[in-house]
Design an enzyme around this catalytic site. Sequence first.
Site, mmCIF file in Angstrom:
data_model
loop_
_atom_site.group_PDB
_atom_site.id
_atom_site.type_symbol
_atom_site.label_atom_id
_atom_site.label_comp_id
_atom_site.label_asym_id
_atom_site.label_seq_id
_atom_site.Cartn_x
_atom_site.Cartn_y
_atom_site.Cartn_z
ATOM 1 C CB ILE A 633 -0.975 0.013 1.194
ATOM 2 C CG1 ILE A 633 -0.222 -0.068 2.536
ATOM 3 C CG2 ILE A 633 -1.963 -1.133 1.088
ATOM 4 C CD1 ILE A 633 -1.116 0.156 3.754
ATOM 5 N N GLY A 634 2.118 1.066 -0.430
ATOM 6 C CA GLY A 634 3.051 2.187 -0.460
ATOM 7 C C GLY A 634 4.219 1.975 0.463
ATOM 8 C CD GLN A 635 3.487 -2.022 2.707
ATOM 9 O OE1 GLN A 635 2.939 -1.390 1.830
ATOM 10 N NE2 GLN A 635 3.168 -3.277 2.944
ATOM 11 N N GLY A 636 6.112 -0.671 0.738
ATOM 12 C CA GLY A 636 7.253 -1.269 0.067
ATOM 13 C C GLY A 636 7.332 -2.780 0.096
ATOM 14 C CB ALA A 674 -0.292 -5.775 13.113
ATOM 15 C CD GLN A 677 1.869 -8.351 4.671
ATOM 16 O OE1 GLN A 677 2.399 -9.435 4.914
ATOM 17 N NE2 GLN A 677 0.666 -8.267 4.129
ATOM 18 C CB THR A 678 9.174 -6.334 6.894
ATOM 19 O OG1 THR A 678 8.894 -5.290 5.963
ATOM 20 C CG2 THR A 678 10.669 -6.620 6.919
ATOM 21 N N GLY A 861 6.321 -0.203 10.356
ATOM 22 C CA GLY A 861 5.303 0.764 9.948
ATOM 23 C C GLY A 861 4.682 1.539 11.088
ATOM 24 C CD GLU A 862 1.018 -0.846 12.929
ATOM 25 O OE1 GLU A 862 0.853 -1.467 11.883
ATOM 26 O OE2 GLU A 862 0.103 -0.325 13.551
#
Lengths: 905, 282
Positions: A633-636, A674, A677-678, A861-862
């Site tokens: 969603i843009g995070q990569g 949360a 993903q990485t 992310g968070e």
Amino acid sequence: MSLDAPQGHIGFTLNGAEITVPADPTARLSEVLRERAGARDVKVGCNAGDCGACTVLLDGAPVCACMIAAGQAQGCEIETQAGLVARDRDAERLAQSFQRHQAAQCGICTPGMMVSAVALLRSGEALTEDSVSDALGGVLCRCTGYRKIIAAVLDASTTAPLAEGGIGAPIARLDGWPKVNGSERFGDDVAPADALTVQVIRAPFHRASFRFGDLEAFRKENALELILTAQNVPGENRFGVIPGFEDQPVFAEGETRFRGEAVAAVIGNREALAAMGRFPVTWEELPSVLTPEGADTAALLHEDRAANVMCRGYVARGNAAEAMGRAAHVVSGDFSTGFIEHGYIEPEAASARRVGDRIEVQCCTQAPFMNRDGIAGIMGLAPEQVRILPTATGGGFGSKLDLTAQPYVALAAWILNRPVRLAYTRTESIATSTKRHPSQVHMEIGADAEGRISAVRFDGVFNTGAYASWGPTVANRVPIHASGPYKTPNYEAKSAGIHTNTAPAGAFRGFGVPQSAVAQEQLYDLLAEKLNMDRLAFRRLNCLGNGDPTVTGQVFETGMGIDACFDALKPHWDKALAEAEAFNATNTAKKRGVGIAAGWYGCGNTSISNPSTIRAGITPEGTLCLHQGAVDIGQGANTVIAQIFAEALGVPVGQITILGPDTDITPDAGKTSASRQTYISGNAARLCGAALRAKILRLGNVSEEATITLEDGGITLSDAGTTVRVELEPSEGYAIEAVESYDPPTTPLDENGQGDPYAVFGTAAQICELEVDMALGTVRLLRIVAAHDVGRAINPLLVEGQIEGGVAQGIGLALMEEFLPGRTENLHDYLIPTIGDVPPIESLVIESGDAHGPYGAKGLGEHCLIPTAPAVLNAIAHATGARVHHLPATPDTVRAAIRAAGTGT
Amino acid sequence: MPLHRPESLSAALELLQGGRAVALAGGTDLYPALRDGTPPPEMVDLTRVDGLRGISRSETGWRIGGATTWTQVLKADLPPLFNGLKAAAREVGSVQIQNTGTVAGNLCNASPAADGVPALLALDAEVELAAPSGTRRMPLGDFITGPRATHLAPGEILTALLIPEADGRGAFFKLGARRYLVISIAMVSAVVETEGDAIKSARLAVGACSPVARRLPALEAALAGKTISQAGQAALTYDYPELSPIDDVRAGAGYRREAVATLVARAIGQAALTDKEVPHVA
């Protein structure tokens, strides 16, 4: 009208081509460009000039196409992002610079940013941060924090090559080029030309009962194809995201619970909808409650939830009450935050078509498999009968986990057997999508005489709105995190999610943790002040180290890197304090301050299974395909997952063809949420790459050390000077493939919240330097220094992008954002930071490794926004002597705090 | 759905008679006000009308055509008297909005927070209104009668702003909760003429703190003969009876009243003392 174009048509030059399109001359130029001229690189984010996503050059000048009458463009020259990059050498170099700097994350604002930047580049004006900001100030971005956009424009004239490499290399986004050349397609961009349009009929009151008139007569009178209400829902008229809390209807029945709730949907062609009369529904407003105060005695929103309590959370360790009594120093306070809107620049959008006994939905989303199962339940279909095809997603931040537009288009397309589309308006998006929970926190912290934290008590009340959404997650997560990343031997934290007649509060970057950090980190400053200790030293003294138990009793033997974050910040802290002191010695109207705050966040779901699966295969022709279902969603994720997979397999990233996401061809990689993903999908990719490598090596009977080279129809393996070629057998599917899953090792929490809720925690600490105008209460941010322990930076540039974007959202939370139902339902009353509101951000990336993460990587992310708001508030207090307890710290709030503290004039 | 694009004023006026057609210029207020709805069935685009766009100078003063964009104001070669107006032009929305939004549109839309109004009030601007029967002039302060309400008669066009020649320097401050694309909490514009260290004359106007932006005649009169520093003090202690600020999502009334005093004091100083570009305060 000019005579140049035939009646009902408009002629203009679009990206060098003279065209004539049928168009209503009073229609918005943005709509005509998108729907008639095929220029879907022109994005619509607000239809009000508030976001700049639709910026085009009209005879060379940047304008918002949503506010130009199409007829005003008659005979004009129009240039859009796609045309500029294709035809203009400067624009192409700008696109390369955007790639090089990762200035596009989700990419939805990129057209507006680049078109505005081209106008600046052509003007010949000197390129400075100020001139770039002035030129791009009319375009909002919610992902990047703007700093990489500024850097990319400043660097637009150079042609440095892109970085290459595997793990640890700052390579360009693998999915980046379409975002910067105008060919990326988001939720509404893929809608078929012949699709019918849905318009949702929504409640005008916070709570109301309603009755429909003669719907069938209305349908016929208005030439509509279909009207949907609760009666047309073949499956369950409810959806949700947490098992046991699926409580939200697609269409309300009898009574609506929040302003903007859907009661019906009309489907027709655009002309019919535009000409449609007043929808036959009569409303009766009912008493409503908008805040947790009074909710306990208000009418129940859900019959089975007494006193409107959705659920509670609890964590206790040691004996907090007794330890608080013995503490040498105790501070306490009340803090509150408001509803925060995600403010992605792409409103929710979906289209659907029926294919036999299956329904296919294209949509922007963070959770394709959850969407699939939710749609199946609503439609009474088996999950396999639903196919979710995620488009590019123009920002999500948590809110695009939940179903929004998808059920309406799916139901309509199913019933009509025709393609159907729906793009939310900005007002519809803000009024009805999920929000960050408003919080009211009372917190008490005690320390011993030496400054060691001895006890914490926390009580947080969260307004969860009309429906549960991710509210239970917030209620569970907050008590686990409210201590911050600090040793807290005696601890008691309670939380409650309370239903009110407002839009549902759900998932938003941090799931309640940013709100609890606002209280905890401000109280830490008060405690340091009482102890007469340096604020950084006080935190460093108390921070968790390897081997220390958390408040749930979990012990990390490696990878607890918050101490390293503080140590990395120390020189910056000392310098910033000295500079502020020097400035304040000679200035009275403006005062400078420095703040620090930390945060932590457990990656993945809390104490429950949340696996990811990644599949990869090599075709008989030798093409390496990665079925990558972890939505980017843009995070990569498209880049990070591929980098991890390539490293494990032992091939260059450039050899990978990424497939998906598509619920028909990509296995379930869970939701993009949360910070998982990485870590989780990344581990699945690592396992998948390793499994595929093992299979290939076995085919060649070579050692672990062999080098894999993919070639046409075969694979060459080089091992200790010998070379083996493995021929790929013709087959229907892949010649070789592997599928692997990963699920984090966690344990359930007991009745006191003790256990191992997450396998991985990431930590962060940030410094904010700012200046306050003492008479006006205005705050000017000077700089943020952000130290983040990411375990291992798979792609350092993506890490910086996440940090800068999270910081920008933290700035918004601290200084300007508040959603007020019915009042701030657009992007000029609901303010998010512009390019002029985000100061330089220096990222200090700490790589302390991790026992579970792929190659030691943690989620990120968070974490990025959790420390920002309290760091800003602590800096305001340092500058002014006045503390802001209730956000946002708008100029009037800051000025009132200064007056209350008696520190101003 | 016709969009007429007349090139003469008489044609434009003729098209607007009968009350069916809606006047359109930059579209930056008209389209957002539709709230995603359908545009009016008939519109008259005024941006191509001869003589409606551009800034010119006569012996007695300045004429700003109604359809002049804020970008044109910003780029025009104007004396320091107009520094406040130029600063206001820079604060109108964004570059995109400045490129299309017009001066007349800002006035006819009559938002209490219209960025252009305080600076034009401080310049003693008059509006020129054209109808088929002829033109009339009216002080800007009289033209706007309330939120979204003006003396513009049906079928009339605001053709120009007329600004008398004067000595003095302008200044403008806009207070908002973010840097760009922001609706004002308060705005102040000043035009100050000095003689030595003393103020010879001061013209002050405040926006977003009353239904219509207001001049401050009593304070203006009190400032004559004062030094800059005395004038600043006077601004800080003045009670601003002209204003009636409200509580809204942007700020509280009490804050607005207090901030205005600070901004007026600073605007006087800015207009009187320096020829540096007006800085942004918010």
